[in-house]
Structures are given as C-alpha cells and as structure tokens.
Design a protein around this motif. Sequence first.
Motif, mmCIF file in Angstrom:
data_model
loop_
_atom_site.group_PDB
_atom_site.id
_atom_site.type_symbol
_atom_site.label_atom_id
_atom_site.label_comp_id
_atom_site.label_asym_id
_atom_site.label_seq_id
_atom_site.Cartn_x
_atom_site.Cartn_y
_atom_site.Cartn_z
ATOM 1 N N LEU A 219 10.479 -76.773 31.260
ATOM 2 C CA LEU A 219 10.965 -76.554 32.674
ATOM 3 C C LEU A 219 11.779 -77.758 33.081
ATOM 4 C CD1 LEU A 219 7.626 -75.115 34.131
ATOM 5 C CD2 LEU A 219 9.844 -73.796 33.629
ATOM 6 N N TYR A 220 12.675 -77.649 34.281
ATOM 7 C CA TYR A 220 13.434 -78.639 34.886
ATOM 8 C C TYR A 220 13.344 -78.546 36.249
ATOM 9 C CZ TYR A 220 17.451 -75.681 35.000
ATOM 10 O OH TYR A 220 18.389 -74.486 35.226
ATOM 11 N N ASP A 221 12.897 -77.436 37.020
ATOM 12 C CA ASP A 221 12.877 -77.224 38.257
ATOM 13 C C ASP A 221 11.774 -76.259 38.538
ATOM 14 O OD1 ASP A 221 13.658 -77.325 41.093
ATOM 15 O OD2 ASP A 221 15.391 -76.008 40.900
ATOM 16 N N PRO A 222 10.713 -76.409 39.320
ATOM 17 C CA PRO A 222 10.494 -77.673 39.713
ATOM 18 C C PRO A 222 9.870 -78.918 38.760
ATOM 19 C CG PRO A 222 8.607 -76.533 39.968
ATOM 20 C CD PRO A 222 9.729 -75.579 39.495
ATOM 21 N N TRP A 223 10.260 -80.145 39.123
ATOM 22 C CA TRP A 223 9.986 -81.303 38.150
ATOM 23 C C TRP A 223 9.724 -82.558 38.989
ATOM 24 C CZ3 TRP A 223 9.006 -81.209 33.310
ATOM 25 C CH2 TRP A 223 8.939 -82.646 32.576
ATOM 26 N N PRO A 224 8.479 -83.200 38.576
ATOM 27 C CA PRO A 224 7.868 -82.901 37.397
ATOM 28 C C PRO A 224 6.888 -81.434 37.572
ATOM 29 C CG PRO A 224 6.973 -84.693 38.705
ATOM 30 C CD PRO A 224 8.057 -84.421 39.365
ATOM 31 N N THR A 225 6.572 -81.044 36.683
ATOM 32 C CA THR A 225 5.512 -80.113 36.840
ATOM 33 C C THR A 225 4.127 -80.782 36.860
ATOM 34 O OG1 THR A 225 4.934 -80.019 34.502
ATOM 35 C CG2 THR A 225 6.375 -78.293 35.093
ATOM 36 N N ALA A 226 2.950 -80.222 37.365
ATOM 37 C CA ALA A 226 1.605 -80.960 37.521
ATOM 38 C C ALA A 226 1.298 -81.135 36.156
ATOM 39 C CB ALA A 226 0.675 -79.875 38.084
ATOM 40 N N LEU A 227 1.538 -80.631 35.087
ATOM 41 C CA LEU A 227 1.241 -80.940 33.702
ATOM 42 C C LEU A 227 2.183 -82.278 33.330
ATOM 43 C CD1 LEU A 227 -0.603 -80.550 31.240
ATOM 44 C CD2 LEU A 227 1.316 -79.075 30.577
ATOM 45 N N ALA A 228 3.129 -82.260 33.603
ATOM 46 C CA ALA A 228 4.197 -83.448 33.218
ATOM 47 C C ALA A 228 3.590 -84.747 34.063
ATOM 48 C CB ALA A 228 5.685 -83.076 33.466
ATOM 49 N N ALA A 229 3.305 -84.570 35.318
ATOM 50 C CA ALA A 229 2.835 -85.709 36.136
ATOM 51 C C ALA A 229 1.514 -86.202 35.641
ATOM 52 C CB ALA A 229 2.803 -85.038 37.533
ATOM 53 N N ALA A 230 0.544 -85.394 35.429
ATOM 54 C CA ALA A 230 -0.468 -85.751 34.831
ATOM 55 C C ALA A 230 -0.507 -86.676 33.479
ATOM 56 C CB ALA A 230 -1.427 -84.781 34.675
ATOM 57 N N TRP A 231 0.291 -86.171 32.442
ATOM 58 C CA TRP A 231 0.864 -86.603 31.334
ATOM 59 C C TRP A 231 1.420 -88.166 31.486
ATOM 60 C CZ3 TRP A 231 -0.437 -83.067 27.666
ATOM 61 C CH2 TRP A 231 -0.515 -83.524 26.440
ATOM 62 N N ALA A 232 2.494 -88.223 32.506
ATOM 63 C CA ALA A 232 3.044 -89.342 32.616
ATOM 64 C C ALA A 232 2.076 -90.535 33.374
ATOM 65 C CB ALA A 232 4.069 -89.281 33.700
ATOM 66 N N GLU A 233 0.994 -90.059 34.299
ATOM 67 C CA GLU A 233 0.248 -91.135 34.975
ATOM 68 C C GLU A 233 -0.683 -91.723 33.656
ATOM 69 O OE1 GLU A 233 -2.334 -88.799 37.249
ATOM 70 O OE2 GLU A 233 -0.745 -88.483 38.953
ATOM 71 N N ARG A 234 -0.843 -90.888 32.349
ATOM 72 C CA ARG A 234 -1.652 -91.642 31.412
ATOM 73 C C ARG A 234 -0.683 -92.554 30.511
ATOM 74 N NH1 ARG A 234 -4.616 -88.777 33.839
ATOM 75 N NH2 ARG A 234 -6.310 -87.437 33.009
#
Length: 278
Positions: A219-234
């Motif tokens: 996905l690119y819109d909306p970005w980041p997805t909740a999953l991508a945001a949680a991943w990046a936080e790690r």
Amino acid sequence: MSQESGARRAAVLGSPIAHSLSPVLHRAAYRELGLTHWSYDRFEVDEAALPGFIDGLDSSWAGLSLTMPLKRAIIPLLDGISDTASSVEAVNTVVLTRDGRRYGDNTDIPGMLAALRERGVERVTSAAVLGAGATASSALAALARICTGEVTAYVRSAARADEMRGWGERLGVAVRTADWADAAGAFEAPLVIATTPAGTTDALAAAVPERPGTLFDVLYDPWPTALAAAWAERGAPVVGGLDLLVHQAVLQIEQMTGVAKAPLDVMRAAGEAALTAR
C-alpha cells in the motif's frame, strides 16, 4: 484521438483511476529526461470499454500502464506477452510500436525485486504472504526468484488457499497455506509481504515482535499503514507501496521511451510530494 507532429503519448488505464500516482511519476521522468514532446494521462476504462479504447489508439501512442481490473482483460487484445507476464497471467505494461503492434509485460514482479534489493533483501530462506489476490500471485512470482524455502500464505477461505497453492505449483514455489486468524504467525518469517487492502492488517500491528525481519507492504495511500508504522518503530526494514510503484514505473518508462535509465530518485521525490499534498 488525434496525432500531433512528433508527439508521443502514454497513459494509465483502470477503474477507478482518479487516485493513480502514475501520471505524477511518468511526467516527472519526462521533465527530467527532457522529453518535452511526451505526455502521460489517466483514463477511466473498465473491462467493457477496453477493446474500444485500444482500437482508437493511433501511431502517436507509445505505451499504456494498466491497473485493476484490466491486467488480465488486456491479454486477448495483444500481439504477444512476456514470459514474466505469462507466468501470472497479468499485464501491467503495454508497449505500442509505430507499426501498430502491441506487446504486454509485467513490471510489478521485477519492480518488487528491485524494491527489495534496494533494502538489502536479495535472498531469504522463507517468507510469508498476507492475502491472496492478484498482487499476492505477483509476490509469489518474485519470491520464486529469491526464496530458497517455503512460503506461507495467510488467507481467509479454502478457495483462496487452493488458488495460492495452485500459483505456487505453477511458479515453482513451495506454498503452505494458513488461516487468516493465525496471521500473526507470519511475523516469524524473515520477509513478510502484505498484499491486502487498506485497513486489513491494522489489527495485526500490536503483534509485531521485538525483532522482526523485513516488511513489504504494497500500500502507499494511506501511508504508513498501522502495520508499517509498528514495524518501523522496532527499527526493522520496511518497503512500501511507493517503492514498488516507482520501481515498476522506472521499467515502464525505459520500455516505452527507449531511454537507458529512468530517473528513480526524481520520480520517488515527485511521488512523495504528491502523497504529502493529499
């Protein structure tokens, strides 16, 4: 569709199409490359209207990008397709020659591989795919080239499970299927590819482990997805849908225009700016 002297045309077709970032990316490339006689537009075209649209193209047309629901519907209208497109029965790129011939290709698959390679992912021992639609089959085709072990596909129905196992057999990938209710188990894999619509994986964000592998969320819109945001936080690597969109568009531009190298960084910056403005 009239022809101007020396003008070259390309466009993205699909339904719905208003959201497409493809014109932003292609036009940015044309500007950077000095292709002032090239234009790139978007057209709302569904499966019923596709044959008529194709028949109305004149020799000024150089290429088409195709999104849903046209990636399979276009195939009978073409003179030939690449092995890559044939492997997943999906065409997202049509190159139109001056003598009227139409050739189809699929740049989504090499685009996925290029986006992963950019993040240092060139080989994995196993992988997980969330979802089972058309993008999931492209993901399996990409994984056939870089995954040395099993791919687990997390799906919602027995019919989808059968589809994914069938694609695995066709593409030469060992595919195991699992129920969507167990999708958090995907996060044990070194590479997770999320191919589902917006919002589908949001509930899984809380299950991201402390040390995940690489996430590729298409996905690119909306970005980041909740999953991508949680991943990046790690602090783990995340590949996004814009990465895929840009890399597949680079290949489209090179095929349609004949340039040796499309301007990846310029295109990505244009895409990011457009998303920020939405």
